[in-house]
Write a protein that holds these residues in place. Structure first.
Motif, PDB file in Angstrom:
ATOM      1  N   THR A   1      36.318  60.726  43.806  1.00 33.57           N
ATOM      2  CA  THR A   1      36.061  61.149  42.105  1.00 33.57           C
ATOM      3  C   THR A   1      37.011  60.656  41.100  1.00 33.57           C
ATOM      4  N   VAL A   2      36.740  59.860  40.216  1.00 31.59           N
ATOM      5  CA  VAL A   2      37.948  59.403  39.184  1.00 31.59           C
ATOM      6  C   VAL A   2      37.889  60.792  38.325  1.00 31.59           C
ATOM      7  N   PRO A   3      39.245  61.050  37.990  1.00 29.90           N
ATOM      8  CA  PRO A   3      39.587  62.321  37.376  1.00 29.90           C
ATOM      9  C   PRO A   3      39.437  62.225  35.875  1.00 29.90           C
ATOM     10  N   CYS A   4      38.641  61.514  35.201  1.00 30.80           N
ATOM     11  CA  CYS A   4      38.175  61.347  34.089  1.00 30.80           C
ATOM     12  C   CYS A   4      36.689  61.861  33.615  1.00 30.80           C
ATOM     13  N   ASN A   5      36.697  62.651  32.511  1.00 31.47           N
ATOM     14  CA  ASN A   5      35.761  63.361  32.348  1.00 31.47           C
ATOM     15  C   ASN A   5      34.987  63.008  30.841  1.00 31.47           C
ATOM     16  N   SER A   6      35.994  62.057  30.185  1.00 28.82           N
ATOM     17  CA  SER A   6      35.470  61.569  28.691  1.00 28.82           C
ATOM     18  C   SER A   6      35.949  60.375  28.588  1.00 28.82           C
ATOM     19  N   LEU A   7      35.441  59.559  27.519  1.00 31.14           N
ATOM     20  CA  LEU A   7      36.103  58.476  26.939  1.00 31.14           C
ATOM     21  C   LEU A   7      37.666  58.512  26.495  1.00 31.14           C
ATOM     22  N   ALA A   8      37.884  59.658  25.775  1.00 28.96           N
ATOM     23  CA  ALA A   8      39.332  60.038  25.512  1.00 28.96           C
ATOM     24  C   ALA A   8      40.149  59.982  26.692  1.00 28.96           C
ATOM     25  N   GLU A   9      39.798  60.657  27.800  1.00 30.89           N
ATOM     26  CA  GLU A   9      40.764  60.730  28.929  1.00 30.89           C
ATOM     27  C   GLU A   9      40.660  59.417  29.608  1.00 30.89           C
ATOM     28  N   VAL A  10      39.715  58.594  29.614  1.00 32.33           N
ATOM     29  CA  VAL A  10      39.958  57.206  30.102  1.00 32.33           C
ATOM     30  C   VAL A  10      40.841  56.166  29.444  1.00 32.33           C
ATOM     31  N   GLN A  11      40.903  56.430  27.993  1.00 27.26           N
ATOM     32  CA  GLN A  11      41.842  55.645  27.067  1.00 27.26           C
ATOM     33  C   GLN A  11      43.174  56.081  27.445  1.00 27.26           C
ATOM     34  N   ALA A  12      43.295  57.507  27.545  1.00 26.77           N
ATOM     35  CA  ALA A  12      44.671  57.929  27.812  1.00 26.77           C
ATOM     36  C   ALA A  12      45.103  57.603  28.930  1.00 26.77           C
ATOM     37  N   ARG A  13      44.551  57.449  30.178  1.00 28.10           N
ATOM     38  CA  ARG A  13      44.852  56.705  31.353  1.00 28.10           C
ATOM     39  C   ARG A  13      45.127  55.579  31.332  1.00 28.10           C
ATOM     40  N   LEU A  14      44.467  54.627  30.436  1.00 29.71           N
ATOM     41  CA  LEU A  14      44.620  53.212  30.423  1.00 29.71           C
ATOM     42  C   LEU A  14      45.958  53.084  29.816  1.00 29.71           C
ATOM     43  N   ALA A  15      46.319  53.821  28.863  1.00 30.22           N
ATOM     44  CA  ALA A  15      47.789  53.831  28.068  1.00 30.22           C
ATOM     45  C   ALA A  15      48.628  54.359  29.013  1.00 30.22           C
ATOM     46  N   GLU A  16      48.613  54.939  30.025  1.00 28.34           N
ATOM     47  CA  GLU A  16      49.382  55.363  30.568  1.00 28.34           C
ATOM     48  C   GLU A  16      49.775  54.315  31.769  1.00 28.34           C
ATOM     49  N   VAL A  17      48.850  53.750  32.149  1.00 28.92           N
ATOM     50  CA  VAL A  17      48.933  52.506  33.259  1.00 28.92           C
ATOM     51  C   VAL A  17      49.455  51.440  32.735  1.00 28.92           C
ATOM     52  N   CYS A  18      49.019  50.950  31.428  1.00 30.10           N
ATOM     53  CA  CYS A  18      49.234  49.742  30.423  1.00 30.10           C
ATOM     54  C   CYS A  18      49.518  50.270  29.215  1.00 30.10           C
ATOM     55  N   PRO A  19      50.685  50.411  28.861  1.00 28.98           N
ATOM     56  CA  PRO A  19      51.236  50.585  27.367  1.00 28.98           C
ATOM     57  C   PRO A  19      50.373  49.932  26.588  1.00 28.98           C
ATOM     58  N   THR A  20      49.955  48.550  26.785  1.00 31.61           N
ATOM     59  CA  THR A  20      49.503  47.984  25.571  1.00 31.61           C
ATOM     60  C   THR A  20      48.364  48.586  24.912  1.00 31.61           C
ATOM     61  N   PHE A  21      47.376  49.475  25.696  1.00 37.45           N
ATOM     62  CA  PHE A  21      46.275  49.809  25.290  1.00 37.45           C
ATOM     63  C   PHE A  21      46.400  51.125  24.342  1.00 37.45           C
ATOM     64  N   ALA A  22      47.904  51.540  24.234  1.00 39.81           N
ATOM     65  CA  ALA A  22      48.240  52.570  23.282  1.00 39.81           C
ATOM     66  C   ALA A  22      48.629  51.947  22.123  1.00 39.81           C
ATOM     67  N   LYS A  23      48.524  50.764  21.870  1.00 37.47           N
ATOM     68  CA  LYS A  23      48.998  49.945  20.748  1.00 37.47           C
ATOM     69  C   LYS A  23      47.863  49.223  19.909  1.00 37.47           C
ATOM     70  N   VAL A  24      46.683  50.059  19.957  1.00 33.30           N
ATOM     71  CA  VAL A  24      45.607  49.566  19.271  1.00 33.30           C
ATOM     72  C   VAL A  24      45.941  48.950  17.862  1.00 33.30           C
TER      73      VAL A  24
END
Length: 146
Positions: free
Chosen positions: A65-88
């Protein structure tokens, strides 16, 4: 079959009910390297799902199971793994070049687009008479990817 299916979908062993890019809120990185967030412009078909929900359900089925339960959690994880996603909205410098490059054998090769017509790379655009008309109107040039 889903309404946007094409030849590729007909050959697939599994077709996941993903929503089209116009039918979901999502984050994309454009060709300039700029992360962009979008909102749904249309409702998705009844059986369609957003990509993260499909992946989450598949992960549960596979018992990893992927530990994300919402789009906001997915986006936070993306930003953690790839900081580019935190710079919309910000442009990230590219890490590749588009000019001629020497290969390991010393041969000079030039970057070439991987597709002939970028604007018709998905089944929704390919089935659109408007997109077909628009791409015919574009000039064929080195920078147009046509």
């Amino acid at each position: 079959l889903l309404p946007h299916g094409d030849k590729g979908a007909m050959l697939a062993d599994v077709v996941l009910p993903g929503a089209a890019y116009t039918e979901k809120q999502a984050t994309y990185v454009n060709t300039e390297g700029r992360p962009q967030e979008t909102r749904a412009a249309a409702d998705m078909p009844q059986n369609a799902r957003t990509d993260w929900k499909i992946i989450r359900a598949l992960s549960e089925f596979l018992e990893v199971t992927v530990p994300c339960n919402s789009l906001a959690e997915v986006q936070a994880r993306l930003a953690e793994v790839c900081p580019t996603f935190a710079k919309v909205g910000e442009v990230e410098p590219t890490t590749f070049t588009t000019g001629s490059q020497k290969t390991s054998s010393g041969v000079v090769s030039k970057f070439e687009p991987a597709v002939e017509n970028f604007y018709l790379t998905n089944p929704i655009s390919r089935s659109s008479s408007i997109m077909a008309q628009c791409t015919r109107q574009l000039k064929k040039s080195a920078s147009s990817y046509l």
